[in-house]
Design an enzyme around this catalytic site. Sequence first.
Site, PDB file in Angstrom:
ATOM      1  N   LYS A  13       0.834  -1.208   0.000  1.00 50.92           N
ATOM      2  CA  LYS A  13       0.000   0.000   0.000  1.00 50.92           C
ATOM      3  C   LYS A  13       0.872   1.263   0.000  1.00 50.92           C
ATOM      4  O   LYS A  13       0.635   2.187  -0.768  1.00 50.92           O
ATOM      5  CB  LYS A  13      -0.923   0.018   1.236  1.00 50.92           C
ATOM      6  CG  LYS A  13      -1.881  -1.154   1.296  1.00 50.92           C
ATOM      7  CD  LYS A  13      -2.820  -1.061   2.487  1.00 50.92           C
ATOM      8  CE  LYS A  13      -2.113  -1.171   3.829  1.00 50.92           C
ATOM      9  NZ  LYS A  13      -1.468  -2.475   4.085  1.00 50.92           N
ATOM     10  N   ARG A  85      -9.194   0.532   8.991  1.00 45.36           N
ATOM     11  CA  ARG A  85      -8.773  -0.854   9.187  1.00 45.36           C
ATOM     12  C   ARG A  85      -9.808  -1.649   9.967  1.00 45.36           C
ATOM     13  O   ARG A  85      -9.544  -2.772  10.389  1.00 45.36           O
ATOM     14  CB  ARG A  85      -7.461  -0.858   9.960  1.00 45.36           C
ATOM     15  CG  ARG A  85      -6.259  -1.342   9.149  1.00 45.36           C
ATOM     16  CD  ARG A  85      -5.023  -1.147  10.017  1.00 45.36           C
ATOM     17  NE  ARG A  85      -3.908  -1.913   9.599  1.00 45.36           N
ATOM     18  CZ  ARG A  85      -2.810  -1.381   9.049  1.00 45.36           C
ATOM     19  NH1 ARG A  85      -2.732  -0.094   8.790  1.00 45.36           N
ATOM     20  NH2 ARG A  85      -1.787  -2.152   8.754  1.00 45.36           N
ATOM     21  N   ARG A 118      11.589  -6.461   4.059  1.00 47.60           N
ATOM     22  CA  ARG A 118      11.333  -5.007   4.106  1.00 47.60           C
ATOM     23  C   ARG A 118      12.413  -4.306   4.939  1.00 47.60           C
ATOM     24  O   ARG A 118      12.743  -4.716   6.038  1.00 47.60           O
ATOM     25  CB  ARG A 118       9.957  -4.722   4.714  1.00 47.60           C
ATOM     26  CG  ARG A 118       9.732  -3.234   4.920  1.00 47.60           C
ATOM     27  CD  ARG A 118       8.283  -2.821   4.927  1.00 47.60           C
ATOM     28  NE  ARG A 118       7.497  -3.398   5.999  1.00 47.60           N
ATOM     29  CZ  ARG A 118       6.182  -3.190   6.135  1.00 47.60           C
ATOM     30  NH1 ARG A 118       5.531  -2.469   5.243  1.00 47.60           N
ATOM     31  NH2 ARG A 118       5.525  -3.739   7.123  1.00 47.60           N
ATOM     32  N   ARG A 146      11.653  -2.907  10.630  1.00 48.51           N
ATOM     33  CA  ARG A 146      10.614  -2.520  11.582  1.00 48.51           C
ATOM     34  C   ARG A 146      10.464  -3.574  12.671  1.00 48.51           C
ATOM     35  O   ARG A 146      10.494  -4.761  12.381  1.00 48.51           O
ATOM     36  CB  ARG A 146       9.284  -2.330  10.843  1.00 48.51           C
ATOM     37  CG  ARG A 146       9.093  -0.928  10.352  1.00 48.51           C
ATOM     38  CD  ARG A 146       7.893  -0.775   9.470  1.00 48.51           C
ATOM     39  NE  ARG A 146       6.649  -1.287  10.049  1.00 48.51           N
ATOM     40  CZ  ARG A 146       5.462  -1.161   9.467  1.00 48.51           C
ATOM     41  NH1 ARG A 146       5.365  -0.551   8.293  1.00 48.51           N
ATOM     42  NH2 ARG A 146       4.381  -1.646  10.029  1.00 48.51           N
ATOM     43  N   ARG A 157      -0.570  -9.785  13.280  1.00 49.06           N
ATOM     44  CA  ARG A 157      -1.082  -8.755  12.370  1.00 49.06           C
ATOM     45  C   ARG A 157      -1.954  -9.386  11.280  1.00 49.06           C
ATOM     46  O   ARG A 157      -2.972  -8.815  10.887  1.00 49.06           O
ATOM     47  CB  ARG A 157       0.085  -7.977  11.748  1.00 49.06           C
ATOM     48  CG  ARG A 157       0.769  -7.091  12.790  1.00 49.06           C
ATOM     49  CD  ARG A 157       2.097  -6.605  12.313  1.00 49.06           C
ATOM     50  NE  ARG A 157       1.981  -5.592  11.278  1.00 49.06           N
ATOM     51  CZ  ARG A 157       2.986  -5.230  10.486  1.00 49.06           C
ATOM     52  NH1 ARG A 157       4.164  -5.811  10.620  1.00 49.06           N
ATOM     53  NH2 ARG A 157       2.812  -4.303   9.591  1.00 49.06           N
TER      54      ARG A 157
HETATM   55  P1  ADP Z   1       2.256  -1.901   3.180  1.00 39.66           P
HETATM   56  O1  ADP Z   1       2.327  -0.390   3.129  1.00 39.66           O
HETATM   57  O2  ADP Z   1       1.023  -2.445   2.544  1.00 39.66           O
HETATM   58  O3  ADP Z   1       2.486  -2.468   4.556  1.00 39.66           O
HETATM   59  P2  ADP Z   1       4.828  -1.758   1.752  1.00 39.66           P
HETATM   60  O4  ADP Z   1       4.539  -0.784   0.670  1.00 39.66           O
HETATM   61  O5  ADP Z   1       5.666  -1.307   2.900  1.00 39.66           O
HETATM   62  O6  ADP Z   1       3.443  -2.449   2.278  1.00 39.66           O
HETATM   63  O7  ADP Z   1       5.512  -3.050   1.071  1.00 39.66           O
HETATM   64  C1  ADP Z   1       5.936  -4.160   1.861  1.00 39.66           C
HETATM   65  C2  ADP Z   1       7.317  -4.632   1.363  1.00 39.66           C
HETATM   66  O8  ADP Z   1       7.165  -5.245   0.078  1.00 39.66           O
HETATM   67  C3  ADP Z   1       8.341  -3.522   1.183  1.00 39.66           C
HETATM   68  O9  ADP Z   1       9.619  -4.057   1.495  1.00 39.66           O
HETATM   69  C4  ADP Z   1       8.233  -3.160  -0.310  1.00 39.66           C
HETATM   70  O10 ADP Z   1       9.479  -2.651  -0.808  1.00 39.66           O
HETATM   71  C5  ADP Z   1       7.900  -4.519  -0.933  1.00 39.66           C
HETATM   72  N1  ADP Z   1       6.973  -4.456  -2.070  1.00 39.66           N
HETATM   73  C6  ADP Z   1       5.988  -3.564  -2.294  1.00 39.66           C
HETATM   74  N2  ADP Z   1       5.288  -3.878  -3.421  1.00 39.66           N
HETATM   75  C7  ADP Z   1       5.876  -5.013  -3.910  1.00 39.66           C
HETATM   76  C8  ADP Z   1       5.619  -5.858  -5.049  1.00 39.66           C
HETATM   77  N3  ADP Z   1       4.624  -5.590  -5.906  1.00 39.66           N
HETATM   78  N4  ADP Z   1       6.410  -6.952  -5.212  1.00 39.66           N
HETATM   79  C9  ADP Z   1       7.404  -7.237  -4.333  1.00 39.66           C
HETATM   80  N5  ADP Z   1       7.703  -6.495  -3.253  1.00 39.66           N
HETATM   81  C10 ADP Z   1       6.940  -5.391  -3.036  1.00 39.66           C
HETATM   82  P1  AMP Z   2       1.308  -0.176   9.022  1.00 40.71           P
HETATM   83  O1  AMP Z   2       2.431   0.808   8.961  1.00 40.71           O
HETATM   84  O2  AMP Z   2       0.154   0.212   8.139  1.00 40.71           O
HETATM   85  O3  AMP Z   2       1.757  -1.585   8.791  1.00 40.71           O
HETATM   86  O4  AMP Z   2       0.734  -0.107  10.513  1.00 40.71           O
HETATM   87  C1  AMP Z   2       1.547  -0.451  11.613  1.00 40.71           C
HETATM   88  C2  AMP Z   2       0.705  -0.624  12.874  1.00 40.71           C
HETATM   89  O5  AMP Z   2       0.067   0.625  13.210  1.00 40.71           O
HETATM   90  C3  AMP Z   2      -0.441  -1.632  12.810  1.00 40.71           C
HETATM   91  O6  AMP Z   2      -0.005  -2.965  13.030  1.00 40.71           O
HETATM   92  C4  AMP Z   2      -1.349  -1.116  13.943  1.00 40.71           C
HETATM   93  O7  AMP Z   2      -0.818  -1.444  15.222  1.00 40.71           O
HETATM   94  C5  AMP Z   2      -1.219   0.396  13.777  1.00 40.71           C
HETATM   95  N1  AMP Z   2      -2.231   0.920  12.822  1.00 40.71           N
HETATM   96  C6  AMP Z   2      -1.997   1.363  11.559  1.00 40.71           C
HETATM   97  N2  AMP Z   2      -3.144   1.773  10.981  1.00 40.71           N
HETATM   98  C7  AMP Z   2      -4.129   1.581  11.899  1.00 40.71           C
HETATM   99  C8  AMP Z   2      -5.530   1.781  11.905  1.00 40.71           C
HETATM  100  N3  AMP Z   2      -6.177   2.265  10.837  1.00 40.71           N
HETATM  101  N4  AMP Z   2      -6.217   1.440  13.023  1.00 40.71           N
HETATM  102  C9  AMP Z   2      -5.607   0.949  14.104  1.00 40.71           C
HETATM  103  N5  AMP Z   2      -4.289   0.724  14.175  1.00 40.71           N
HETATM  104  C10 AMP Z   2      -3.545   1.038  13.088  1.00 40.71           C
END
Ligand code: ADP
Ligand code: AMP
Length: 204
Positions: A13, A85, A118, A146, A157
């Site tokens: 995302k 969420r 990541r 992270r 999660r």
């Molecule tokens: P989210 O915001 O949904 O938690 P991220 O954008 O941080 O996800 O992406 C999760 C991990 O996967 C990151 O390390 C990112 O660089 C990688 N990633 C994102 N999109 C793709 C894809 N289409 N294919 C492979 N790896 C990806």
């Molecule tokens: P993310 O960076 O989107 O992976 O979010 C990291 C963490 O933040 C999640 O595992 C939750 O603990 C918290 N979080 C993010 N977005 C929300 C949301 N919309 N509602 C509640 N907790 C959230």
Amino acid sequence: MKIILLGPPGAGKGTVAEQLQHDFGLLQVSAGELLREEVSKNTSLGKDIKQYMEKGELVPDEFVTQMMKLHIQDKENYILDGFPRSVPQAKDIEDLNVNLVIYIDVPDDVVVERFAGRRIDPETGNTYHLKYVPPPEEIKDRLTQRKDDKPEVIKERLRIYHSITKPVRDYYKKKDLLKTVNGAPPPKEVYEEVKKVVEEFLSK
Ligand code: ADP
Ligand code: AMP
């Protein structure tokens, strides 16, 4: 234009939102980022939030909704990344009249591999993946992982995603706002699909 990006944690995302921000001039508002910022301030509120995040649990709805609303008030063009969420969160932002909800569909096994690779650049905040979005050689040594990308937290999660977040998809499907994009292919392909969906919407 107001877009919601939905999908499991690690679906990509944030990666998609960054590009949408660049191409369409939409502000990326990431719930996770804003919460991490609050945690880094080490305030008593930040300490409370940290406890939820470290365990992979959701931060309480009322707080997150209020935080997000504060960041988007008076704005008309943005992408909500990682919010809503839960169905209560979705219900609480009905008044925003979001235009489009894009669901990035990625199976659990793929998501787990994405978490494992990541890495974050603490200087720029940019996200990389050791295999799929490789970082430049010169910054490799400073990259961090992270804390909630550890296997035991990831399991929680994903459990929460399936029980609490996935119903949000059906909520928007019923409202006829949902478009689904296959998030399994490489980043460039996923983004092309997302871009097509946004352009189609704009051409209507
Ligand atoms: P989210 O915001 O949904 O938690 P991220 O954008 O941080 O996800 O992406 C999760 C991990 O996967 C990151 O390390 C990112 O660089 C990688 N990633 C994102 N999109 C793709 C894809 N289409 N294919 C492979 N790896 C990806
Ligand atoms: P993310 O960076 O989107 O992976 O979010 C990291 C963490 O933040 C999640 O595992 C939750 O603990 C918290 N979080 C993010 N977005 C929300 C949301 N919309 N509602 C509640 N907790 C959230």
